[in-house]
Design an enzyme around this catalytic site. Structure first.
Site, short mmCIF file in Angstrom:
data_model
loop_
_atom_site.label_atom_id
_atom_site.label_comp_id
_atom_site.label_asym_id
_atom_site.label_seq_id
_atom_site.Cartn_x
_atom_site.Cartn_y
_atom_site.Cartn_z
N SER A 1 1.31 -0.93 -0.65
CA SER A 1 0.08 0.02 0.52
C SER A 1 0.89 0.70 -0.31
O SER A 1 1.99 1.98 1.21
CB SER A 1 -0.68 0.26 1.22
N ASP B 1 0.18 4.50 0.94
CA ASP B 1 -0.32 5.00 2.51
C ASP B 1 0.41 5.30 2.92
O ASP B 1 0.65 5.84 3.88
CB ASP B 1 -2.25 4.89 2.32
N VAL C 1 0.40 10.05 -10.70
CA VAL C 1 1.56 9.41 -10.69
C VAL C 1 2.48 8.64 -9.43
O VAL C 1 4.01 8.25 -9.77
CB VAL C 1 2.49 10.61 -11.17
N ARG D 1 31.67 -8.34 -19.11
CA ARG D 1 32.39 -6.52 -19.05
C ARG D 1 32.75 -6.10 -17.80
O ARG D 1 31.52 -7.04 -16.87
CB ARG D 1 31.15 -5.87 -19.75
P1 ATP Z 1 -5.58 -0.60 -1.11
O1 ATP Z 1 -6.82 0.03 0.11
O2 ATP Z 1 -4.57 -0.50 -0.29
O3 ATP Z 1 -6.16 -0.19 -2.29
P2 ATP Z 1 -7.04 -2.91 -0.82
O4 ATP Z 1 -6.54 -4.11 -0.39
O5 ATP Z 1 -7.34 -2.41 0.98
O6 ATP Z 1 -5.95 -1.86 -0.93
P3 ATP Z 1 -9.81 -2.98 -0.85
O7 ATP Z 1 -10.45 -2.61 -2.34
O8 ATP Z 1 -10.43 -2.38 -0.30
O9 ATP Z 1 -8.38 -3.42 -1.50
O10 ATP Z 1 -9.85 -4.59 -0.84
C1 ATP Z 1 -9.96 -5.37 -2.19
C2 ATP Z 1 -10.51 -6.81 -2.60
O11 ATP Z 1 -10.90 -7.45 -1.02
C3 ATP Z 1 -12.29 -6.00 -2.38
O12 ATP Z 1 -12.43 -5.73 -3.45
C4 ATP Z 1 -12.73 -7.31 -1.53
O13 ATP Z 1 -12.83 -8.97 -3.33
C5 ATP Z 1 -11.51 -7.89 -0.68
N1 ATP Z 1 -12.16 -7.58 0.50
C6 ATP Z 1 -12.06 -6.14 0.82
N2 ATP Z 1 -13.38 -6.05 1.87
C7 ATP Z 1 -13.65 -8.05 2.05
C8 ATP Z 1 -14.08 -7.79 3.26
N3 ATP Z 1 -14.87 -7.61 3.96
N4 ATP Z 1 -14.23 -9.13 3.26
C9 ATP Z 1 -14.24 -10.10 1.91
N5 ATP Z 1 -12.90 -9.36 0.82
C10 ATP Z 1 -13.27 -7.91 0.90
#
Ligand code: ATP
Ligand code: MG
Length: 762
Positions: A152, A154, A288, A646
Site C-alpha cells: 500500500s 499510503d 503518478v 564486461r
Molecule cells: P488499497 O486500499 O491499499 O488500495 P485494499 O486491499 O485495501 O488496497 P480494497 O478495495 O479495500 O483494497 O480491497 C480489495 C478487495 O478485497 C475487495 O475488492 C474485495 O474483493 C476484498 N475485500 C475487502 N474487504 C473484504 C471483506 N470484508 N470480506 C471479503 N472480501 C473483502
C-alpha cells in the site's frame, strides 16, 4: 499435512515493490521444494479459476524486480466480498490442490483473505453438500493457511513501519515537489500540492520534511485552532520577509480541520490567495504517485517480506491464525493479521471520531518522531531568544567524503539552533576550516534551499587533525567562543572527534560537547545501522545497474559491477538484492579461488542452459589481489566461450546526486535529535564527567546517532570501544564484531537463496 501447493496473489491498489515480493515468494517456495501458483488478477482470478491459476517457475519471475505495478495483475472484486464469490474461490483452490495463500494487498485484501480462511471449513462443507466437491478432496484440505504482506503506498498499516510501495511513492512525490519548487521560486509563487492519503498523513508528512515545505495538513494532526488560516498566513508571510522566494503547502487528500471538515487543496488556494494577495497554484499529484520503478528500499522490502512469508508458512506459524509480515526497526516481524487489520481500522475510526491524539499514538514511533521534527521545523523561524534563555555558540562542519543528505542535516540543525536563540557558526572544509579559521556565522537564509541539495555546501574533506592542528583548533575554539561541535560526516569525522576527545587533557578548549551525525554512503560507522547517504547511493547504484542490464544487446554476457563501501559490504549486498544479482562479493566474506571456481562453474552451466545475462556485484575492497579487472579476466578466460565479461566500476556517481527522501528524512530527524537544540545544548549544561559508552549503547535504527550513556553529564557521545577507534581506518567493519553484529547483514541469507543457479539450472 505438509504444505505442498501454495498460491500467491496481489489485490487492491497496486504498489511498486509488489513484483519483488512475488519474485521472492516464488523463488523461496521453489528453493524449499514447494509448488507455487500465481493467481492472476487478485480475488477475481480466484473466483474465475481456469488459466487465472498458473504454475510459476524460476524464470516466470525473472526480470521483474525493477518493474512497477504487479505482473500477476490486481483487481477489486465485489463478488469476493460475498459468500457466493468465496464459495467459487474455494472450489478453484480445491481444484488446483492449493490450501495456502500468500496475499499481497491493502487492509481490504487482507481482511478478505482472513474472512475466507475463517469460512474455509463451512465453504467446503457447503461444496460437499452440493455435490460440487468430493468429500475426500475436502478432507485432504482441512484448513486454509493465509500469510499477508501489506502492499500500500499510503503506509497506513498498523504493525509495520513501512508498507510495500510507500518509499517509491515518496520518491515520486519528492521528485515532483523538487521540480515545482524551482518554478515556484523563479516566480516567487505559492504552491499547494495535494498528495495521496485518505486516512494516513505519512506521505504528506514525510514529503514535507524531505522537501523543506512550509506548511502541511494531515488527517492525524489537524490544526489546533479554528483560525488556522491566519496562523498559516502569518507563518508564510514571515518566511517571505525572511527572504524565502517560494512557499510550499502540502495537503493530504484526507486532511481535515479539528472538527472533521475537509481541508481541500481548492479551499487552501482560496484562503491563501486572500491572505497572501498573490496568485497561488494547485497541483494534485494523483496517480503518478503509484507509478514507476520501485526504489531500492521497496525492492528489498518486498524481497525480505516475501521470503519471510514463505518461511512463516513452512514453520506452521500461520496454521492457527493468519499472519502479516511487517518490518519494525529494520527487522522483519510477523503479527496476527486480525490485529493488523483491526488496529488499522481502529485508527481510521478514531480519525472519524476526531480522536486525533489516540490515532497518532497508534501510528507508532517513527511517525510521531517525524511529526515532532516537522512541527519543530515549521515553527522554526528567526526570532529573538526568550528572556533568561542561555544562548550558546555552536559550530557545525562536514567531514569525510560527501554524502547526499549532509546539506539537509546542516540546514535542519542551523535553523533549529537559530530558532532556539543560539548562534551557529559554519566551518568550511571540515577540520581544515577549523585549523585555518575559515569560520562564518550562519544566518537563517544561509541554508535556504539546502534540503534537496546533494554534495556538501559547507565543503568537506578527509583531514583528521593531528600534531600542530590541535593547537590551531583550540585557538579557533577559544577565539570564537565555541561551546559545542556538531560533526556531520563519516569515519574521518568520528576519528577527528575522538582525537579531540583524547587531547582534552592537553587542550581544555576541547572540553565541549561533540556530537557526530553519521553521514557516509559506505554505511560503515559504528553505533548506527544506517548512515545518511547510504540510501541515495543504493538508489544510484540500482538505477545504473538497471541500465547496464538493459544495455546487454549481446547475448550471453556477464557484468561484474564494482561498488563503493570501503570495507563495508552494505552497498554491494543491498544492491545485489535489489537488482537480482547472481553473486555478491563482500570484504567481510573475502574471495577465495575455490569459491570463484564454484561460481564460475555455476555461471558456465547457466549460460549453457540458455541464460542470457549474468550479474555479479562486488565491493571495492572485496579482495586486494583478486580485484575487479583480474576477476573479469579470469571469468572470461575460464568461461570457455560460454559467455563474455564486461566490468563496470561505478565510481563517484555513488557519492553524488540529490538525497533520496529517506536520507533527507533521516538527516532531518538526526539533526533534531543530535543537533544543538536537543543534544549538545542539553549536555553542555550538565556537569562534566568525561567518559564514553560501551558498544552496548549503540543506538538502534530509531536512535542511530551516538547515544549518551545513562550517567548524566557525559560530554562526548561516543559509542564505539577504544580499540576499534585507534586500530585504524574502517576496522569496525573489517575485523571486529561490529560488522558481524550489524543487522543489515541479515539480508545475506536471502541473497544466498536468490543465487539461483546452484539448485535451479532451468
Ligand atoms: P488499497 O486500499 O491499499 O488500495 P485494499 O486491499 O485495501 O488496497 P480494497 O478495495 O479495500 O483494497 O480491497 C480489495 C478487495 O478485497 C475487495 O475488492 C474485495 O474483493 C476484498 N475485500 C475487502 N474487504 C473484504 C471483506 N470484508 N470480506 C471479503 N472480501 C473483502
Ligand atoms: Mg484499503
Amino acid at each position: 499435512m505438509a504444505i505442498k501447493r501454495v498460491g500467491v496473489l496481489t489485490s487492491g491498489g497496486d504498489a511498486s515493490g509488489m513484483n519483488a515480493a512475488v519474485r521472492a515468494v516464488v523463488r523461496t517456495a521453489l528453493d524449499r521444494g514447494l509448488e507455487i501458483f500465481g493467481i492472476y488478477e487478485g480475488f477475481c482470478g480466484l473466483i474465475e479459476g481456469g488459466d487465472r491459476i498458473r504454475p510459476m517457475t524460476w524464470n516466470s519471475v525473472g526480470g521483474i524486480i525493477h518493474r512497477g505495478g504487479t505482473i500477476i495483475g490486481t483487481s477489486r472484486s465485489a463478488e469476493f466480498a460475498t459468500r457466493r464469490g468465496r464459495l467459487c474461490a474455494a472450489r478453484t483452490l480445491l481444484a488446483a490442490g492449493i490450501d495456502s495463500l500468500i496475499v499481497i494487498g491493502g487492509d481490504g485484501s487482507l481482511t478478505g483473505a482472513d474472512v475466507f480462511r475463517q469460512e474455509w471449513a463451512s465453504l467446503l462443507a457447503e461444496l460437499v453438500a452440493n455435490g460440487v466437491v468430493e468429500p475426500d478432496v475436502a478432507a485432504r484440505h482441512p484448513r486454509l493457511t493465509v500469510v499477508g504482506l501489506v502492499g500500500s503506498i499510503d503506509n497506513d498499516a498498523f504493525g509495520t513501519d513501512m508498507t510495500i510501495g510507500a518509499d517509491t511513492a515518496l520518491h515520486r512525490i519528492t521528485e515532483a515537489i523538487d521540480a515545482i519548487s524551482s518554478t515556484a521560486s523563479s516566480h516567487r509563487r505559492t504552491f499547494v500540492v495535494e498528495v495521496m492519503g485518505r486516512h494516513c498523513g505519512y506521505l504528506a508528512l514525510m514529503s514535507a520534511i524531505a522537501t523543506g515545505a512550509d506548511w502541511v495538513f494531515t488527517p492525524e494532526s489537524p490544526p489546533e485552532t479554528d483560525d488556522w488560516a491566519t496562523e498559516m498566513i502569518t507563518a508564510l508571510n514571515a518566511g517571505r520577509e525572511a527572504g524565502r522566494r517560494d512557499a510550499m503547502v502540502i495537503v493530504a487528500e484526507g486532511a481535515t480541520d479539528r472538527r472533521g471538515h475537509p481541508i481541500t487543496s481548492e479551499h487552501l488556494r482560496k484562503v491563501l490567495e486572500t491572505g497572501l494577495t498573490e496568485s497561488v497554484r494547485v497541483t494534485v499529484l494523483g496517480h503518478v504517485q503509484r507509478g514507476g520503478a520501485p526504489s531500492a528500499f521497496d525492492r528489498n522490502l518486498g524481497t525480505l517480506m516475501g521470503h519471510a512469508a514463505m518461511d512463516t508458512l513452512l514453520a506452521g506459524a500461520a496454521d492457527q491464525e493468519s499472519q502479516v509480515i511487517g518490518m519494525r526497526g529494520n527487522r522483519v516481524v510477523r503479527i496476527p493479521l486480525a490485529e493488523c487489520v483491526s488496529k488499522t481500522r481502529e485508527i481510521n475510526a478514531l480519525l472519524e471520531a476526531q480522536q486525533y491524539s489516540r490515532a497518532r499514538e497508534l501510528r507508532g514511533n517513527s511517525f510521531n518522531t517525524a511529526l515532532r521534527t516537522l512541527q519543530t521545523l515549521l515553527r522554526a523561524l528567526p526570532h529573538p531568544p526568550q528572556a533568561g534563555q542561555r544562548r550558546l555558540r555552536l559550530c557545525i562542519l562536514n567531514v569525510g567524503a560527501p554524502a547526499p543528505g549532509m546539506n539537509t542535516a546542516v540546514r535542519a540543525a542551523v535553523r533549529i539552533a537559530i530558532d532556539q536563540g543560539h548562534t551557529i557558526l559554519g566551518i568550511r572544509r571540515g577540520f581544515q576550516g577549523l585549523i585555518d579559521d575559515d569560520i562564518q556565522e550562519m544566518a537563517w537564509m544561509s541554508v535556504n534551499g539546502w534540503a534537496p541539495l546533494g554534495g556538501s555546501e559547507l565543503g568537506t574533506n578527509r583531514v583528521v587533525p593531528s600534531g600542530r592542528d590541535f593547537y590551531a583548533i583550540a585557538k579557533a575554539i577559544e577565539k570564537h567562543r565555541i561551546e559545542g561541535l556538531l560533526i556531520v560526516g563519516g569515519w574521518e569525522g568520528y576519528q577527528g572527534a575522538y582525537r579531540l576527545f583524547e587531547e582534552r587533557a592537553n587542550f581544555p578548549a576541547f572540553e565541549v560537547p561533540i556530537v557526530c551525525l553519521p553521514a557516509t554512503i559506505d554505511n560503515n560507522l559504528p553505533g548506527t545501522e544506517l548512515s545518511i547517504g547510504a540510501d541515495t547511493a543504493l538508489n544510484s547504484i540500482v538505477t545504473v545497474v538497471d541500465k547496464i542490464k538493459q544495455s546487454a544487446v549481446a547475448e550471453r554476457r556477464c557484468y561484474v559491477v564494482e561498488v563503493m563501501g570501503w570495507r563495508c559490504g552494505y552497498l554491494a549486498l543491498m544492491s545485489g538484492l535489489a537488482t537480482g544479482a547472481e553473486r555478491v562479493y563482500l570484504h567481510e566474506e573475502g574471495v577465495t579461488l575455490k569459491s570463484m571456481k564454484e561460481d564460475l562453474d555455476v555461471l558456465v552451466r547457466g549460460f549453457q542452459n540458455g541464460k542470457r545475462l549474468g550479474l555479479v556485484i562486488r565491493n571495492e575492497k572485496a579482495n586486494p589481489t583478486c580485484n575487479t579487472a583480474f576477476m573479469c579476466a579470469l571469468f572470461e578466460e575460464e568461461s570457455g566461450g560460454a559467455f563474455d565479461v564486461r566490468q563496470s566500476i561505478l565510481g563517484h556517481l555513488q557519492q553524488g546526486g540529490d538525497p533520496s527522501p529517506f536520507d533527507r528524512i533521516q538527516a532531518t530527524k538526526l539533526a533534531r535529535r543530535g543537533g544543538p537544540a536537543d543534544g549538545a545544548a542539553r549536555v553542555v549544561d550538565a556537569s562534566p564527567v568525561p567518559g564514553r559508552a560501551s558498544p552496548d549503547h549503540c543506538g538502534g535504527p530509531g536512535d542511530p546517532h551516538f547515544k549518551v550513556p545513562s550517567r548524566a553529564g557525559i560530554r562526548v557521545e561516543w559509542a564505539a570501544p577504544n580499540s576499534v577507534l585507534v586500530a585504524g581506518r574502517d576496522c569496525p567493519v573489517a575485523g571486529n564484531s561490529f560488522g558481524h553484529r550489524s543487522r543489515w547483514r541479515r539480508g545475506r541469507p536471502h541473497a544466498v537463496v536468490f543465487v539461483p543457479l546452484h539448485r535451479h539450472p532451468e
